[in-house]
Design an enzyme around this catalytic site. Sequence first.
Site, PDB file in Angstrom:
ATOM      1  CE  LYS A 192      40.066 -14.937 -13.167  1.00 11.82           C
ATOM      2  NZ  LYS A 192      40.929 -15.172 -13.972  1.00 11.82           N
TER       3      LYS A 192
HETATM    4  P1  NAD Z   1      39.893  -6.620 -20.477  1.00 11.78           P
HETATM    5  O1  NAD Z   1      38.654  -6.094 -19.709  1.00 11.78           O
HETATM    6  O2  NAD Z   1      41.174  -5.761 -20.410  1.00 11.78           O
HETATM    7  O3  NAD Z   1      39.382  -6.804 -22.020  1.00 11.78           O
HETATM    8  C1  NAD Z   1      38.327  -7.409 -22.319  1.00 11.78           C
HETATM    9  C2  NAD Z   1      38.114  -7.155 -23.754  1.00 11.78           C
HETATM   10  O4  NAD Z   1      37.032  -8.341 -24.241  1.00 11.78           O
HETATM   11  C3  NAD Z   1      37.550  -5.833 -24.115  1.00 11.78           C
HETATM   12  O5  NAD Z   1      38.157  -5.319 -25.363  1.00 11.78           O
HETATM   13  C4  NAD Z   1      36.089  -6.183 -24.177  1.00 11.78           C
HETATM   14  O6  NAD Z   1      35.337  -5.279 -24.949  1.00 11.78           O
HETATM   15  C5  NAD Z   1      36.049  -7.607 -24.966  1.00 11.78           C
HETATM   16  N1  NAD Z   1      34.821  -8.193 -24.551  1.00 11.78           N
HETATM   17  C6  NAD Z   1      33.995  -8.291 -23.587  1.00 11.78           C
HETATM   18  N2  NAD Z   1      32.762  -9.088 -23.973  1.00 11.78           N
HETATM   19  C7  NAD Z   1      33.026  -9.327 -24.995  1.00 11.78           C
HETATM   20  C8  NAD Z   1      32.121  -9.930 -25.967  1.00 11.78           C
HETATM   21  N3  NAD Z   1      30.940 -10.689 -25.534  1.00 11.78           N
HETATM   22  N4  NAD Z   1      32.556 -10.273 -27.206  1.00 11.78           N
HETATM   23  C9  NAD Z   1      34.013  -9.895 -27.677  1.00 11.78           C
HETATM   24  N5  NAD Z   1      34.707  -9.131 -26.839  1.00 11.78           N
HETATM   25  C10 NAD Z   1      33.990  -8.842 -25.714  1.00 11.78           C
HETATM   26  O7  NAD Z   1      40.423  -7.948 -20.021  1.00 11.78           O
HETATM   27  P2  NAD Z   1      41.782  -8.881 -20.183  1.00 11.78           P
HETATM   28  O8  NAD Z   1      42.323  -8.514 -18.775  1.00 11.78           O
HETATM   29  O9  NAD Z   1      42.218  -8.433 -21.505  1.00 11.78           O
HETATM   30  O10 NAD Z   1      41.089 -10.412 -20.161  1.00 11.78           O
HETATM   31  C11 NAD Z   1      40.860 -10.688 -21.496  1.00 11.78           C
HETATM   32  C12 NAD Z   1      40.697 -12.359 -21.281  1.00 11.78           C
HETATM   33  O11 NAD Z   1      42.142 -12.825 -20.932  1.00 11.78           O
HETATM   34  C13 NAD Z   1      39.775 -12.884 -20.353  1.00 11.78           C
HETATM   35  O12 NAD Z   1      39.404 -14.141 -20.542  1.00 11.78           O
HETATM   36  C14 NAD Z   1      40.742 -13.000 -18.900  1.00 11.78           C
HETATM   37  O13 NAD Z   1      40.455 -14.034 -17.853  1.00 11.78           O
HETATM   38  C15 NAD Z   1      42.130 -13.554 -19.790  1.00 11.78           C
HETATM   39  N6  NAD Z   1      43.481 -13.409 -19.086  1.00 11.78           N
HETATM   40  C16 NAD Z   1      43.772 -12.096 -18.697  1.00 11.78           C
HETATM   41  C17 NAD Z   1      45.006 -11.885 -18.097  1.00 11.78           C
HETATM   42  C18 NAD Z   1      45.472 -10.572 -17.786  1.00 11.78           C
HETATM   43  O14 NAD Z   1      46.748 -10.707 -17.212  1.00 11.78           O
HETATM   44  N7  NAD Z   1      44.760  -9.672 -17.801  1.00 11.78           N
HETATM   45  C19 NAD Z   1      45.861 -13.158 -17.692  1.00 11.78           C
HETATM   46  C20 NAD Z   1      45.278 -14.240 -18.224  1.00 11.78           C
HETATM   47  C21 NAD Z   1      44.123 -14.625 -19.011  1.00 11.78           C
END
Ligand code: NAD
Length: 417
Positions: free
Chosen positions: A106
């Site tokens: 990461k």
């Molecule tokens: P992103 O930046 O596209 O979206 C994150 C979302 O979470 C946004 O809508 C933001 O407003 C919201 N957010 C941020 N802080 C917050 C809070 N305190 N309370 C509520 N909402 C909040 O990120 P993403 O890629 O969608 O990732 C989201 C989660 O999924 C993360 O935990 C990430 O590690 C995990 N994840 C992502 C992927 C991927 O392919 N993008 C894969 C596996 C896991």
Amino acid sequence: MSGHVDVLAMAREQLSVAANYLELDSGLHQVLSRPMRQLIVNFPVVLDNGEVMVFEGYRVQHNSSRGPTKGGIRYHQDVDVNETTALAMWMTWKCAVANIPFGGAKGSVKVDTKQFSRREIEKLTRRYVTEINIILGERSDIPAPDIGTNAQVMAWIMDTFSMQKGYTVPGVVTGKPVDLGGSLGRVEATGRGVIVAAEEACKTIGLNFNGARVVVQGFGNVGSVAASIAAQHGAIVVGISDAVGGIYNPKGLPVDELVHRYSGREGGIREYKDAQPVSNSELLELDCDILIPAAIAAQITGDNADKIKAKLIVEGANGPSTPDADKILHDKGILVVPDILANAGGVIVSYFEWVQDLQNFFWEEDAVNERLTKIMRHSFAQVHEAMMIHKTDMRTAALIIGVKRVADATIRRGIFP
Ligand code: NAD
């Protein structure tokens, strides 16, 4: 980033539970509880106004016994090296549960992207990659998007790495734009996989996905795609939120319209008027069948787990439930499909993207989605079976499988020299 919760301690506690089940040798347990490599970099960026600002970033590789390390890059103001290490460890187990040939890594940079221009984020990205490129490579460590980063950032990473090599290296990063060697279906992959996991889980608890009431926390890449596919598959999305707060309508929300009008605009969904505004903590406690946390870590804790009304929690985010919460949810009979299984769709299609880049041979979107669905269903079935055999919760079952595969690889390879 997760308030007062020490997510590395949380990840280590989860590992210990699996290690006990597996009766893991204590030396091996030590190997798995520590990252193999942590790189901390402090680097300057000249801002648009001419001032120099120094940023702190990390790249942590947890374990490479099953293959090159793989894991997203996060841009967020609250990251630190311990959280990045926990996320790298979860990536190791996730790749092993999906049985794809990667270890976990990461990366992150402490930055609030909203405070900087696109040009500044590009310069930050290029300098950060230059600082960590000694440990990156298509055969050694391959980043991908995470919170605060997207396909454009991946394109800058690929370009920066390639400029320094002297030739184009598309396989050094995944989640790239499709015209630069990205895979069709990658943007939707995590959210799509979350819904495959949700549908499989529904079958095991006798819940009909069609008509189920779904609440999604986070409306970014994972949350918005999961909400949209859930609605396409007949579920009723009654609540969604972003960092600013959420909205709720028991009759259902028009997900595609909300995605179209508001996604990517923090707080935008609150402008939608035919819904009741709710805080992020209220959102988690709404009356619903399926709760999909898809934002940040440590959202469901010992303090609120008892108030959760969902029958099923499918973890789109990494680490959204703490070990305290896990115990309470398990006692309440709520099935939790853990992050290392539920959100593996992203890394599975990243694996497909990497294979396509190495072969310079690109697949059609249907083939990507079909193979993704097959791996998700197969992994779900294996974890569910382990849960029944060991009479435990699903997280422990997934860890038993993931940790065992990594431990076995470590033993077979032997400890060098
Ligand atoms: P992103 O930046 O596209 O979206 C994150 C979302 O979470 C946004 O809508 C933001 O407003 C919201 N957010 C941020 N802080 C917050 C809070 N305190 N309370 C509520 N909402 C909040 O990120 P993403 O890629 O969608 O990732 C989201 C989660 O999924 C993360 O935990 C990430 O590690 C995990 N994840 C992502 C992927 C991927 O392919 N993008 C894969 C596996 C896991």
